[in-house]
Design a protein around this motif. Structure first.
Motif, short mmCIF file in Angstrom:
data_model
loop_
_atom_site.label_atom_id
_atom_site.label_comp_id
_atom_site.label_asym_id
_atom_site.label_seq_id
_atom_site.Cartn_x
_atom_site.Cartn_y
_atom_site.Cartn_z
N SER A 23 -4.01 -38.18 18.06
CA SER A 23 -5.16 -37.73 17.30
C SER A 23 -4.76 -36.48 16.51
N ILE A 24 -4.88 -36.57 15.20
CA ILE A 24 -4.50 -35.44 14.37
C ILE A 24 -5.42 -34.25 14.65
N VAL A 25 -6.70 -34.54 14.82
CA VAL A 25 -7.67 -33.48 15.11
C VAL A 25 -7.29 -32.74 16.39
N LYS A 26 -6.96 -33.53 17.42
CA LYS A 26 -6.58 -32.92 18.70
C LYS A 26 -5.29 -32.10 18.54
N ALA A 27 -4.33 -32.70 17.81
CA ALA A 27 -3.06 -32.00 17.63
C ALA A 27 -3.27 -30.65 16.95
N VAL A 28 -4.15 -30.63 15.94
CA VAL A 28 -4.39 -29.40 15.19
C VAL A 28 -5.24 -28.42 15.98
N LEU A 29 -6.41 -28.89 16.45
CA LEU A 29 -7.35 -27.98 17.09
C LEU A 29 -6.83 -27.46 18.43
N ASP A 30 -6.07 -28.29 19.16
CA ASP A 30 -5.54 -27.87 20.46
C ASP A 30 -4.11 -27.33 20.35
N GLY A 31 -3.56 -27.33 19.13
CA GLY A 31 -2.21 -26.78 18.95
C GLY A 31 -1.18 -27.46 19.82
N ILE A 32 -1.22 -28.79 19.83
CA ILE A 32 -0.30 -29.54 20.70
C ILE A 32 1.02 -29.81 19.99
N ARG A 33 2.09 -29.64 20.73
CA ARG A 33 3.41 -29.96 20.19
C ARG A 33 3.92 -31.25 20.83
N VAL A 34 4.51 -32.11 20.01
CA VAL A 34 5.16 -33.31 20.52
C VAL A 34 6.61 -33.26 20.07
N VAL A 35 7.54 -33.27 21.03
CA VAL A 35 8.95 -33.15 20.66
C VAL A 35 9.78 -34.24 21.33
N GLY A 36 10.80 -34.68 20.64
CA GLY A 36 11.76 -35.62 21.23
C GLY A 36 12.91 -34.83 21.81
N SER A 37 13.49 -35.33 22.90
CA SER A 37 14.61 -34.62 23.52
C SER A 37 15.70 -35.63 23.86
N LEU A 38 16.90 -35.35 23.40
CA LEU A 38 18.00 -36.30 23.54
C LEU A 38 19.12 -35.69 24.38
N VAL A 39 19.41 -36.28 25.51
CA VAL A 39 20.41 -35.80 26.50
C VAL A 39 20.47 -34.28 26.52
N GLY A 40 21.64 -33.67 26.41
CA GLY A 40 21.74 -32.22 26.45
C GLY A 40 23.08 -31.80 25.92
N THR A 41 23.18 -30.52 25.56
CA THR A 41 24.45 -30.00 25.04
C THR A 41 25.43 -29.77 26.19
N ARG A 42 26.66 -29.38 25.84
CA ARG A 42 27.64 -29.06 26.88
C ARG A 42 27.11 -27.94 27.78
N LYS A 43 26.46 -26.96 27.18
CA LYS A 43 25.93 -25.82 27.94
C LYS A 43 24.82 -26.29 28.89
N ASP A 44 23.94 -27.18 28.37
CA ASP A 44 22.88 -27.73 29.23
C ASP A 44 23.49 -28.45 30.43
N LEU A 45 24.55 -29.22 30.18
CA LEU A 45 25.17 -29.98 31.27
C LEU A 45 25.81 -29.04 32.29
N GLU A 46 26.45 -27.99 31.78
CA GLU A 46 27.06 -27.00 32.69
C GLU A 46 25.98 -26.40 33.61
N GLU A 47 24.81 -26.09 33.02
CA GLU A 47 23.71 -25.53 33.82
C GLU A 47 23.16 -26.56 34.80
N ALA A 48 22.98 -27.80 34.31
CA ALA A 48 22.43 -28.86 35.17
C ALA A 48 23.36 -29.10 36.36
N PHE A 49 24.68 -29.07 36.12
CA PHE A 49 25.66 -29.21 37.20
C PHE A 49 25.52 -28.05 38.20
#
Ligand SMILES: [Zn+2]
Ligand SMILES: [Zn+2]
Length: 338
Positions: A270-296
């Motif tokens: 809902s565009i209205v909901k996204a705007v009025l409630d300030g909702i963010r929708v983001v895609g996330s794809l695996v992780g960087t080398r640094k992310d993997l180092e931290e996850a390990f």
């Protein structure tokens, strides 16, 4: 050496006898110990991203460096390293130079655009192979190389802070790790949502504060809003449009929905909901080398414990077939010592 490759018709996999690969400048030869079998491998085997017959599969590889090519300074013989989906970036584009290397337009992916880790030996680009820390079980590390880092990064993207509510839609292999990272690493309260009670019970065991069975609860978002006041972030690992739509309605104003699962559909927003409630929708794809180092590192501390089942390489075709028919419980990891 034995290797699991995409079959000639791109309809599945076969185990073949393969030459041990040669290494070039900046590369290292890894004697593979473990390689997990992931749904993405099934997509590759079926040519869903383009046909790659003969390609060695696998992007959850863990092994020991046995030989170094010229010019390698970041690894030494005997190091334990990963062979991940994010195999190599170009190193100089706007994504590679701003901490978003997984978005590199010239990215190489193990087990898809280059040979992966489902073979007794594999080649890595030394600067992109992330070292596995002491104290982390290598079979568990294989799971963190894909599912672990993917969920860890997704929770990071949600902006999770201690004491906040995070919901995880879909608590299978990926989602179960998301629950663990959210609870044990980010110190959040966690809602686990699924339609499979066994998976929910497992989520509860690893720390979910609230479990919601979509079969039993009529209006899942309303229930979550009532119990939590709305989540600060939601990670959607479920491969279902319904879950994405419910996720949007489960956040509070200012909340973030992080998309990880890949249903080939569109979500309703809902565009209205996204705007009025300030909702963010983001895609996330695996992780960087640094992310993997931290996850390990969090795995090595024992905060996150992937559940894996070891299988011999010859069982790979059966594992893929079982996966195709939804008969897999937990993570199957090829153990090259079996
Ligand atoms: Zn994977
Ligand atoms: Zn790049």
């Amino acid at each position: 050496m034995k290797a699991v490759v995409v079959n000639p018709n791109s309809t599945g996999v076969e185990v073949v006898e393969h030459d041990i690969p040669e290494i070039g400048y900046g590369e290292a030869l890894v004697k593979v110990e473990y390689c997990g079998v992931c749904h993405t491998d099934l997509h590759v085997a079926h040519g869903d991203f383009g046909q790659v017959p003969g390609r060695i599969l696998g992007h959850e590889g863990i092994g020991i460096v046995e030989k170094l090519g010229e010019g390698v300074t970041s690894l030494k013989i005997g190091d334990r390293v990963s062979i991940a989906w994010f195999f190599e970036g170009c190193g100089h584009c706007e994504y590679c130079t701003t901490g978003r290397e997984t978005l590199c337009r010239s990215v190489k992916n193990a087990g898809y655009s280059v040979d992966g880790g489902m073979s007794e030996y594999a080649v890595v680009t030394a600067e992109y192979a992330v070292k596995v820390p002491e104290g982390l079980d290598p079979a568990q590390a294989s799971s963190i190389t894909c599912a672990g880092v993917t969920t860890y990064k997704a929770i990071k993207e949600s902006g999770a802070a201690p004491g906040q509510w995070i919901a995880v839609y879909g608590v299978g292999g990926l989602g179960n790790l998301a629950v663990q990272y959210a609870k044990k690493v980010f110190n959040t309260h966690v809602v686990a949502v699924d339609i499979n009670q066994d998976k929910l019970d497992l989520a509860k065991e690893v720390g979910a504060d609230l479990i919601v069975n979509g079969h039993d609860i009529k209006d899942v978002p309303a229930y979550i809003q009532e119990k939590t006041g709305g989540c600060h972030g939601v990670v959607v690992s479920a491969v279902s449009k319904v879950a994405f739509n419910q996720a949007v309605d489960s956040v509070r104003a200012g909340g973030t929905v992080v998309a990880v699962g890949l249903p080939s559909e569109y979500m309703e927003l809902s565009i209205v909901k996204a705007v009025l409630d300030g909702i963010r929708v983001v895609g996330s794809l695996v992780g960087t080398r640094k992310d993997l180092e931290e996850a390990f590192a969090f795995g090595a501390q024992g905060l996150v414990v992937p559940v894996v089942e070891k299988v011999p390489i010859d069982s790979a075709p059966q594992v893929f077939e079982d996966m195709e028919h939804g008969r897999i419980q937990g993570r199957k990891v090829i153990d090259f010592s079996l």
